[in-house]
Design a protein around this motif. Sequence first.
Motif, PDB file in Angstrom:
ATOM      1  N   ALA A  55       0.846  -1.194   0.000  1.00  0.00           N
ATOM      2  CA  ALA A  55       0.000   0.000   0.000  1.00  0.00           C
ATOM      3  C   ALA A  55       0.878   1.238   0.000  1.00  0.00           C
ATOM      4  CB  ALA A  55      -0.898  -0.001   1.234  1.00  0.00           C
ATOM      5  N   VAL A  56       0.634   2.137  -0.926  1.00  0.00           N
ATOM      6  CA  VAL A  56       1.362   3.409  -0.952  1.00  0.00           C
ATOM      7  C   VAL A  56       0.371   4.545  -1.173  1.00  0.00           C
ATOM      8  CG1 VAL A  56       3.435   2.324  -1.912  1.00  0.00           C
ATOM      9  CG2 VAL A  56       1.837   3.490  -3.441  1.00  0.00           C
TER      10      VAL A  56
ATOM     11  N   GLN B  82       7.750  13.765  15.159  1.00  0.00           N
ATOM     12  CA  GLN B  82       7.797  14.463  13.872  1.00  0.00           C
ATOM     13  C   GLN B  82       8.030  15.945  14.096  1.00  0.00           C
ATOM     14  OE1 GLN B  82       4.015  13.993  11.972  1.00  0.00           O
ATOM     15  NE2 GLN B  82       4.873  13.127  10.116  1.00  0.00           N
ATOM     16  N   VAL B  90       2.040  12.121  12.679  1.00  0.00           N
ATOM     17  CA  VAL B  90       0.696  12.107  12.107  1.00  0.00           C
ATOM     18  C   VAL B  90       0.799  11.600  10.679  1.00  0.00           C
ATOM     19  CG1 VAL B  90      -1.369  13.455  11.575  1.00  0.00           C
ATOM     20  CG2 VAL B  90       0.084  14.124  13.495  1.00  0.00           C
ATOM     21  N   SER B 108       7.361   3.013   4.096  1.00  0.00           N
ATOM     22  CA  SER B 108       7.498   3.267   2.666  1.00  0.00           C
ATOM     23  C   SER B 108       6.166   3.507   1.960  1.00  0.00           C
ATOM     24  CB  SER B 108       8.240   2.103   2.001  1.00  0.00           C
ATOM     25  OG  SER B 108       7.544   0.901   2.261  1.00  0.00           O
ATOM     26  N   SER B 109       5.059   3.449   2.721  1.00  0.00           N
ATOM     27  CA  SER B 109       3.788   3.862   2.112  1.00  0.00           C
ATOM     28  C   SER B 109       3.844   5.333   1.724  1.00  0.00           C
ATOM     29  CB  SER B 109       2.616   3.652   3.084  1.00  0.00           C
ATOM     30  OG  SER B 109       2.389   2.288   3.288  1.00  0.00           O
ATOM     31  N   CYS B 110       4.643   6.094   2.464  1.00  0.00           N
ATOM     32  CA  CYS B 110       4.740   7.535   2.217  1.00  0.00           C
ATOM     33  C   CYS B 110       6.176   7.985   1.954  1.00  0.00           C
ATOM     34  CB  CYS B 110       4.205   8.324   3.410  1.00  0.00           C
ATOM     35  SG  CYS B 110       2.550   7.840   3.931  1.00  0.00           S
ATOM     36  N   GLY B 112       9.793   7.693   0.475  1.00  0.00           N
ATOM     37  CA  GLY B 112      10.495   7.058  -0.623  1.00  0.00           C
ATOM     38  C   GLY B 112      11.986   6.937  -0.353  1.00  0.00           C
ATOM     39  N   ARG B 116      10.820  13.741  -1.072  1.00  0.00           N
ATOM     40  CA  ARG B 116       9.871  14.014  -2.145  1.00  0.00           C
ATOM     41  C   ARG B 116       9.255  15.391  -1.933  1.00  0.00           C
ATOM     42  NH1 ARG B 116       6.693   8.205  -1.745  1.00  0.00           N
ATOM     43  NH2 ARG B 116       7.998   7.079  -3.231  1.00  0.00           N
ATOM     44  N   ILE B 118       6.544  18.191  -2.106  1.00  0.00           N
ATOM     45  CA  ILE B 118       5.089  18.242  -2.228  1.00  0.00           C
ATOM     46  C   ILE B 118       4.704  19.704  -2.408  1.00  0.00           C
ATOM     47  CG2 ILE B 118       4.392  16.111  -1.085  1.00  0.00           C
ATOM     48  CD1 ILE B 118       4.209  17.586   1.521  1.00  0.00           C
ATOM     49  N   VAL B 119       3.635  19.917  -3.130  1.00  0.00           N
ATOM     50  CA  VAL B 119       3.286  21.301  -3.449  1.00  0.00           C
ATOM     51  C   VAL B 119       2.098  21.766  -2.623  1.00  0.00           C
ATOM     52  CG1 VAL B 119       4.200  21.114  -5.784  1.00  0.00           C
ATOM     53  CG2 VAL B 119       1.781  20.657  -5.374  1.00  0.00           C
ATOM     54  N   GLY B 120       2.098  23.042  -2.350  1.00  0.00           N
ATOM     55  CA  GLY B 120       0.933  23.651  -1.726  1.00  0.00           C
ATOM     56  C   GLY B 120       0.874  23.534  -0.223  1.00  0.00           C
ATOM     57  N   SER B 121       1.772  22.746   0.387  1.00  0.00           N
ATOM     58  CA  SER B 121       1.713  22.507   1.830  1.00  0.00           C
ATOM     59  C   SER B 121       2.846  23.218   2.529  1.00  0.00           C
ATOM     60  CB  SER B 121       1.815  21.006   2.096  1.00  0.00           C
ATOM     61  OG  SER B 121       2.072  20.774   3.462  1.00  0.00           O
ATOM     62  N   ARG B 122       2.616  23.595   3.787  1.00  0.00           N
ATOM     63  CA  ARG B 122       3.697  24.180   4.558  1.00  0.00           C
ATOM     64  C   ARG B 122       4.792  23.144   4.820  1.00  0.00           C
ATOM     65  NH1 ARG B 122       3.844  22.665   9.878  1.00  0.00           N
ATOM     66  NH2 ARG B 122       2.087  21.363  10.462  1.00  0.00           N
ATOM     67  N   LEU B 123       4.464  21.866   4.618  1.00  0.00           N
ATOM     68  CA  LEU B 123       5.459  20.818   4.898  1.00  0.00           C
ATOM     69  C   LEU B 123       6.553  20.771   3.836  1.00  0.00           C
ATOM     70  CD1 LEU B 123       3.169  17.891   6.103  1.00  0.00           C
ATOM     71  CD2 LEU B 123       4.415  19.579   7.456  1.00  0.00           C
ATOM     72  N   ILE B 126       8.224  15.472   1.799  1.00  0.00           N
ATOM     73  CA  ILE B 126       8.150  14.258   2.629  1.00  0.00           C
ATOM     74  C   ILE B 126       9.565  13.702   2.668  1.00  0.00           C
ATOM     75  CG2 ILE B 126       7.130  11.963   2.881  1.00  0.00           C
ATOM     76  CD1 ILE B 126       4.818  13.737   2.709  1.00  0.00           C
TER      77      ILE B 126
ATOM     78  N   GLU C 424      -5.378  22.704   1.072  1.00  0.00           N
ATOM     79  CA  GLU C 424      -5.054  23.976   1.718  1.00  0.00           C
ATOM     80  C   GLU C 424      -6.057  25.063   1.317  1.00  0.00           C
ATOM     81  OE1 GLU C 424      -2.839  21.950   0.265  1.00  0.00           O
ATOM     82  OE2 GLU C 424      -1.587  21.373   1.971  1.00  0.00           O
TER      83      GLU C 424
END
Lengths: 151, 213, 717
Positions: A55-56, B82, B90, B108-110, B112, B116, B118-123, B126, C424
């Motif tokens: 699952a990813v 985190q 979370v 590894s579900s999230c 890589g 990675r 990510i767009v649009g997020s304050r984070l 990943i 967002e």
Amino acid sequence: MPYNLTVNGKNYAVDVDGDIPLLWVLRDTIGLTGTKFGCGIAMCGACTVHVDGQAVRSCVTPVVDAAAKQITTIEAIGDTPEGKRVQQAWLDIDVVQCGYCQSGQIMSAAALLAANPKPSDDDIDAVMAGNICRCGTYPRIRAAIKLAAQG
Amino acid sequence: MTKRTLTLSLVAALAAAGLVAALAPITGYAETSGGGALKAVSEFSSIADAKERSKAIFAEASRVLTHPRCINCHPATRSPTQGEDMHPHVPLMIAADSSMGPAGLACSSCHGAENRGIVGSRLKSIPGNAHWQLAPESMAWQGLTVGEICRQVKDTERNGNRSHADLVKHMGEDHLVGWAWHPGEGRSAPPGSQPELAALIAAWVHTGAECPD
Amino acid sequence: MSIFDRANLALSRRQLLIGASLTGAGLVIGLRPQPSAAATEPFAPNAFIRIPLEGKIAFIMPSVEMGQGIYTAVAMMLAEELEVGLDQVVLEHAPADPKQYANPLLGDQITGGSLAIRGIYEQMRKAGATARIMLVSAAATDWGISPDACKAEAGHVIETGGSRRAAYGSLIAAAASQAVPQEVPLKAASSYRVIGKPVRRLDSPEKVNGTAKFGIDARPQGVSYAAIAICPHFNGKLRAVDEAPAMAVKGVAQVVRIDEALAVVANNTGAARKGLAALSIEWDPGPSATVSQAELERRMDAAIDGEALRHINEGDVAKAEAEHGPVHEFIYRMPILTHSTMEPMNCTVHVRPDSCEVWVGTQVMGRARQVAADVTGLPVEKVVVHNHLLGGGFGRRLDVDGVILATKIAKQVAGPVKVTWSREEDIRHDCYRYLNYSKVTATLGPDGMPVSWRHRVIGPSVMARWLPAFTKDGIDLDQMAGAESPYQIPNRYTDFARHEAPDGMLTGNWRGVGATRNIPPIEGAIDELANAAGIDPLDYRRRLLQHKPRLLAVLNLVAEKASWSTALPEGKGRGIALTEDFGSFAATIAEVSIGEDGRFRTERIVCAIDCGQVINPDTVEAQIQSGVVYGLSAALYGRITVENGAVVEGNFDDSPVLRIHETPPIEVHIVPSTEAPGGIGELGTPGVAPALLNAIHAATGKRLRTLPIDQTDLRRV
């Protein structure tokens, strides 16, 4: 450059940048809309698919990472024994409400059962805590996973 | 990301510790971080007492070990923390037997093999690494004093049966340790660099691997 | 005039066919029956039923499906009187047509306020019965017998005691020429065959196998995909942007600028999002740019003792206060909340010179069509809205700001364009439940029971904008819902201190509406009064509810099911809250425990409800659980903050919602009833927060009056 994807056993050549998330390639480029967008940052699980059986979160999986691997989406998870059992349990318990998160819930539950055929409540929590449902179907998700685990 | 062979100072330190043969050829990620500087080994030479010098060197190295990039995955429980404030991960994550998360929601579900975007997020991104996983239960650092961390680090019962030489190699060469200095956009890095950490650990070993109280 | 009026029939059928021809296969839940080769027109005695020569009967859904199970319930109500099995029907979304599909209680084609079944229970059964009577009459005429000698069953007319039977499809031509009955007797509840029985949802199969189509899944021919950035500051505008970095992204075709937002259009949403992220957008923040959370809260505090409009005034509160004193005063503060539907806001629009098509999931079909007409300047009849399943509503999709934005963008794009908001944008541009405060003051008589009750409601008037008919003399009637409390208190006074959000911050309806706003202060205050009187909170409520038998019944049932009289160990507590609204009654008991770290855990939620005649008991249980989970999310985590005239939070990392491992067992007990059906979609939500607050007090002695619950340290004081 085009990437070769194998989705639900079919091959697709997609001409997108390698860092485009798999989610959008599935939904927009290929047209498999069962996989849902919920947050874009791997926080909600709505976009869950299986890549080589694992699952990813497709919203943070660059398409380059999924190329040349076996991708399975909600549209074909019923072809796996766990997926079929989970979908049947979802019907038997009548889990869904708005239904938007349920593709991801089912993909996570199928991955859970594939690795852990008899999950405890804690096992269910550990995997399913990654999937948000705003309709609050959690009690029935738990019941349906237990039903699916019975065979 | 630039990658270069160890700096001369580290080689010198390793030579001093008699560890060059064990480690060479060692490479590390020399990219510095914006996390500030680590003191060089030479800066501790004014401490005459070898035992005290060893403690001070470990204390300096612990600025890396207790940095959120490192200690977030050395939690007190089997769930990672985190962010800079080390809040619970979370969504909820547990190590499972593999230390790589339960099947169905593995790390590894999230995460890589690389960070990675990510767009649009304050984070912003990943974080990722090919060996992304939680430290073993025996290496739970959160809530420990620096002295307690030190004693864990050199306790072969609790450190994965690593010799002192193995420790220097691990700190200086391990790919996941090295990730801390290129943690991806939106995340701070620990002070110094991986080679500088390795130099400190080597010097700590050389001075007797003493632990702060 | 009834829609069953004969004069209306031809019109309704024609409109229906127009709608059907424009909507295409994408609007069908399940499979739309293929048109038969025969030229026989389907029998459509009203806007809700279409019976073809062959194949399944189409039921057209006047309310929209956002998880609440209304499609299944509507089908059950129609099928009950039409005498068909649920396996013999397919469901279709209604077109935008408020004349045909308005909820009788709302006067508009709106799904909200837990009013769907309350509004259409009789209408749907009559629609089914009307069609059945005409089919029976057609068969009886053909057979030369009295309709009384026929019965209807499972999609057939059958000669009672005889051998003749005719499928509905075979009767459609004859049925269409039958007189429309003026008297439509309906079954007694005792003879219901479908209603009241647990039925599996008709929309489950497609939601389980990924084929269900939500608005976000619309893919009209030639569609392009847009990512949108809306000015983060309330009422701010787009000032400047260099489009080049976005245009350099592979797949990006266009950058669209409108006054308040910017969109990047590409051949997939991922490329559009990447292009958008590459831009440095300059915004003109406008006059609200300095607004901070502290300032908004300070303004609310100031409004507590400011001007207010009197709503209810029973007895003489001032006299009672003077006679009985002291006056107990409780101020409850509730935060800004988002809806956070799982399906982020989205809308697909195709603007042509002479027409416009909109693909969306909305709770307000007519309004969606109207705003698309307004933005394009087209006559409303040139706008077609294709409704879809909604990936959650909760009140968010009662507003059409997303349709307006998408239509503005689509005006600049050739071909259809799907505008998908990021999470967002969805959180930062919601129609928020704004800050709501309540001041409750009460005095107790010598027996400890309240003799006076004042409740000042401080907050915005959503209805002034959204449904002015729900205001009276400047008072927002939804905001005041139940503010006087259900309790028997001789002197009661309520008033409304209207206090709006800063300009440009849209406020709207949120699951549970007025009740979710007012039940926490009421149920918190009544608990505090019981404590002050030294009386058990359950007994206290019972004494005050002797005039409310249905509310008393759910209270007694929940007390029994939650074992209220059984003592709990140290560190645990139970709290009660009651809700009377939506034509229904609910009692909630929360049981909490406080850990050694001072954080609390919800151990169990028990609900007893009376919602009158139940249509589908399985759905009732699901909806109450759903409302409870929604309420738990808000009580534990719901809080939006504002800085620099913009919302700070943006995704599930900083605006968390409840997850499965935090969800306690939720028991739902239903009081059987044949009273008129009440609403259930919102019934479970209002009581959650106050039940928790009361339980925390029972467990710790700490009285919290601010939401969300501060979980930092709840160790016993």
